[in-house]
Design a protein around this motif. Sequence first.
Motif, PDB file in Angstrom:
ATOM      1  N   MET A 111      -3.238 -53.492  40.691  1.00 24.73           N
ATOM      2  CA  MET A 111      -4.484 -53.696  41.416  1.00 24.73           C
ATOM      3  C   MET A 111      -5.634 -53.976  40.455  1.00 24.73           C
ATOM      4  N   VAL A 114      -5.164 -57.518  39.109  1.00 21.33           N
ATOM      5  CA  VAL A 114      -5.541 -58.535  40.090  1.00 21.33           C
ATOM      6  C   VAL A 114      -7.067 -58.624  40.187  1.00 21.33           C
ATOM      7  N   TYR A 173      -5.271 -55.941  48.491  1.00 17.33           N
ATOM      8  CA  TYR A 173      -4.223 -55.328  47.676  1.00 17.33           C
ATOM      9  C   TYR A 173      -3.960 -53.894  48.136  1.00 17.33           C
ATOM     10  N   PRO A 177      -0.094 -54.495  49.310  1.00 18.48           N
ATOM     11  CA  PRO A 177       0.218 -54.913  47.930  1.00 18.48           C
ATOM     12  C   PRO A 177       1.401 -55.878  47.833  1.00 18.48           C
ATOM     13  N   PHE A 180       1.021 -59.681  47.007  1.00 18.03           N
ATOM     14  CA  PHE A 180       0.684 -60.137  45.667  1.00 18.03           C
ATOM     15  C   PHE A 180       1.898 -60.376  44.800  1.00 18.03           C
TER      16      PHE A 180
END
Length: 184
Positions: A111, A114, A173, A177, A180
Amino acid sequence: MSTKNTNSHLRVRMLCEGAMMVALAQVLSYIKLMELPNGGSLTPAMFPVILFAVRWGLTPGLMAGFTFGLLQLIFDGAYAWGWQSMLLDYLVAFMALGMAELFARPFKNRMVGVAVGTAVAGFLRFMCSFLSGVLIWGNLSDGLPAWIYSLTYNGSYMLPEGIMTTIAVVLLYKAAPQLFSANN
């Protein structure tokens, strides 16, 4: 299923997702929360390109960014002033969004990675427009040094757009999640 079929399936899936994300970005580019008189607007359009880049990696992300930049140039490029503006304001600027995964990759916490990748990609897009403002559009500065004009003008919409996109990516996210990763 053989490895060849699996790779072919993934490639087709990646191309389809890329096309959908570029199309979504183009549609979102018409939702203008703020529009400036000499080009540039605050939109949610960066989000789909960055999501695609984080899912599929650098090369597909660059291609999606380039494609979106080309669409932006074709449909909204009335402000393009020569080939330098076409490159910096559209093609290279939106390709920079495709670099999100490159900057997300080093982080163990996905996270955080990202979020950092999104912020850096948005900053790189800003730098392209900032350079364009200094090198090409500096004559619009009304007596200000070109770099101050470009920093202020481009920062007025790109900073909020970068923050908005980073927050949206983090919220998505947290909620999902699995989106992703290209394996999902």
